[in-house]
Each structure stands twice: as structure tokens, then as C-alpha cells.
Motif scaffolding. Structure first.
Motif, PDB file in Angstrom:
ATOM      1  N   SER A   1       6.982   1.144 -10.119  1.00 40.32           N
ATOM      2  CA  SER A   1       5.626   0.182  -9.532  1.00 40.32           C
ATOM      3  C   SER A   1       6.037  -1.473 -10.786  1.00 40.32           C
ATOM      4  O   SER A   1       6.380  -1.958  -9.835  1.00 40.32           O
ATOM      5  CB  SER A   1       3.852   1.009 -10.439  1.00 40.32           C
TER       6      SER A   1
ATOM      7  N   LYS B   1       9.503  -2.858  -9.231  1.00 34.89           N
ATOM      8  CA  LYS B   1       8.542  -3.472  -8.339  1.00 34.89           C
ATOM      9  C   LYS B   1       8.030  -4.754  -8.326  1.00 34.89           C
ATOM     10  O   LYS B   1       8.206  -6.375  -7.427  1.00 34.89           O
ATOM     11  CB  LYS B   1       7.791  -3.031  -7.129  1.00 34.89           C
ATOM     12  N   ASP B   2       7.245  -4.854  -9.571  1.00 38.20           N
ATOM     13  CA  ASP B   2       6.514  -5.858 -10.271  1.00 38.20           C
ATOM     14  C   ASP B   2       7.263  -7.197 -10.499  1.00 38.20           C
ATOM     15  O   ASP B   2       8.140  -8.357 -10.237  1.00 38.20           O
ATOM     16  CB  ASP B   2       5.768  -5.668 -11.183  1.00 38.20           C
TER      17      ASP B   2
ATOM     18  N   GLN C   1      11.174  -6.191  -9.627  1.00 39.02           N
ATOM     19  CA  GLN C   1      12.104  -6.646  -8.997  1.00 39.02           C
ATOM     20  C   GLN C   1      11.336  -8.709  -7.721  1.00 39.02           C
ATOM     21  O   GLN C   1      12.018  -9.177  -7.652  1.00 39.02           O
ATOM     22  CB  GLN C   1      12.346  -6.198  -7.327  1.00 39.02           C
ATOM     23  N   ARG C   2      10.202  -7.938  -7.435  1.00 37.50           N
ATOM     24  CA  ARG C   2       8.764  -9.352  -6.659  1.00 37.50           C
ATOM     25  C   ARG C   2       8.969 -10.489  -7.603  1.00 37.50           C
ATOM     26  O   ARG C   2       9.529 -11.912  -7.065  1.00 37.50           O
ATOM     27  CB  ARG C   2       7.689  -9.262  -6.741  1.00 37.50           C
ATOM     28  N   LYS C   3       8.933 -10.700  -9.341  1.00 39.33           N
ATOM     29  CA  LYS C   3       8.867 -12.163  -9.312  1.00 39.33           C
ATOM     30  C   LYS C   3      10.643 -12.501 -10.017  1.00 39.33           C
ATOM     31  O   LYS C   3      10.240 -13.935  -9.800  1.00 39.33           O
ATOM     32  CB  LYS C   3       8.650 -11.392 -11.144  1.00 39.33           C
TER      33      LYS C   3
ATOM     34  N   GLU D   1      12.544 -12.833  -7.272  1.00 43.21           N
ATOM     35  CA  GLU D   1      12.979 -12.915  -6.269  1.00 43.21           C
ATOM     36  C   GLU D   1      12.197 -13.909  -5.796  1.00 43.21           C
ATOM     37  O   GLU D   1      12.818 -15.739  -5.122  1.00 43.21           O
ATOM     38  CB  GLU D   1      12.444 -12.326  -4.632  1.00 43.21           C
ATOM     39  N   GLU D   2      10.848 -14.402  -6.482  1.00 38.65           N
ATOM     40  CA  GLU D   2       9.649 -15.906  -6.160  1.00 38.65           C
ATOM     41  C   GLU D   2      11.138 -16.212  -7.318  1.00 38.65           C
ATOM     42  O   GLU D   2      10.452 -17.853  -6.405  1.00 38.65           O
ATOM     43  CB  GLU D   2       8.072 -15.537  -7.530  1.00 38.65           C
TER      44      GLU D   2
ATOM     45  N   ASP E   1      13.831 -16.390  -7.145  1.00 44.30           N
ATOM     46  CA  ASP E   1      15.131 -16.468  -6.959  1.00 44.30           C
ATOM     47  C   ASP E   1      16.398 -17.755  -6.439  1.00 44.30           C
ATOM     48  O   ASP E   1      17.556 -18.148  -7.411  1.00 44.30           O
ATOM     49  CB  ASP E   1      15.192 -16.508  -5.436  1.00 44.30           C
TER      50      ASP E   1
END
Length: 164
Positions: free
Chosen positions: A123, A126-127, A129-131, A133-134, A136
């Protein structure tokens, strides 16, 4: 608060992903529960109705070979004549129930904690990875600048010393 028998990090390291499932192999569970692999698998087979496919499955020959090649040493398999079994979190707990020894009960709790810890780690991943991508675009720009600096033409160096 009870003292852990085995640190959850050690248990997490024994959790593998096979067929898209987080599992532990029969040899690892047998060791953790304090029984031989043979005794462990016999107990499971005597109670096979407690182990549906989403709790336990036998590895294919190909999966077994891939797994074996990842561990380099032959002692990992101990001269097995059959394909290993993989147990999901539910299967590992069910195995503790089938063995029903004090150690199996304690280790069952520790294994549940290890699976929960792994979910937490994933988890967090994933957090992150999301950051990433934000941001990027910003990260790509930084790498472009670094690449320009690394590939910038170098000025020829002046020779030092006596000329021939």
C-alpha cells in the motif's frame, strides 16, 4: 504485548507471489510450524476438504523450475520427489488449525501479521508510485537537464608540460 517468535520481516521475506497470489511454500510453513515437510503435507492431505484451490495449490513443473533457479543452491529443495505446494494466507492459517499444536497456533498468528505487514508495504509502495506519477513531468524535466549536463560537449583540455 506478546514477544514475536520470528520477526515479521523474516516472515514477509518468505512470502512469494505465484500465479498472482501471495503465498508461502510448504517447506517454509513446515519449518515455521516445527514439523517436517512430510508430516505437514500429510496433515494437509488428510484434511484436503479444508483446502480449496484459493487456499492451496501445487506448483507446476515450470513454476517449480523457475523458483529453483532463483535460489541457486540445490539444498533449497532437499532432494524433493514431488512438486511443492503453495499456501495463501488463508491456507497457511488453515494448516495451523489442522496441525493444532501450540507452536502452530503461535506461528499462525505471526504469519497473519506478516501477510498484513506485506499488504501495508505494498500500500505504501502504491502511495509512493501515485505521488511519483503526479510529479512525472517535473521528474522527466530534471532527468532531461541532468542528461544535457552529462552529454554537453567538453572543451579540449590544454596540455600541460613540455611540448615535444
Amino acid at each position: 504485548m506478546s514477544k514475536e517468535i520470528i520477526p515479521s520481516e523474516t516472515l514477509v521475506s518468505r512470502i512469494l507471489v505465484i500465479r498472482g497470489c501471495k503465498v508461502m511454500l510448504d517447506r517454509d510453513l513446515a519449518e515455521l510450524y516445527g514439523v517436517s515437510v512430510k508430516v505437514f503435507n500429510q496433515a494437509v492431505k488428510r484434511n484436503i476438504d479444508r483446502f480449496p484451490e484459493d487456499f492451496c495449490f501445487q506448483l507446476s513443473k515450470e513454476e517449480s523450475e523457475i523458483l529453483r533457479s532463483q535460489f541457486v543452491t540445490s539444498s533449497f529443495w532437499g532432494g524433493r520427489r514431488y512438486l511443492p505446494y503453495a499456501f495463501t494466507e488463508h491456507g497457511a492459517i488453515q494448516a495451523a488449525n489442522v496441525l493444532n499444536s501450540p507452536r502452530a497456533v503461535q506461528m499462525g498468528v505471526a504469519i497473519v501479521r506478516a501477510f498484513v505487514r506485506l499488504r501495508e508495504l505494498l500500500s505504501t509502495h502504491k502511495d509512493i508510485q501515485r505521488k511519483v506519477e503526479e510529479h512525472d513531468g517535473q521528474i522527466k524535466y530534471i532527468f532531461q537537464v541532468i542528461n544535457k549536463m552529462l552529454t554537453a560537449p567538453k572543451e579540449p583540455r590544454k596540455k600541460i608540460g613540455f611540448a615535444k
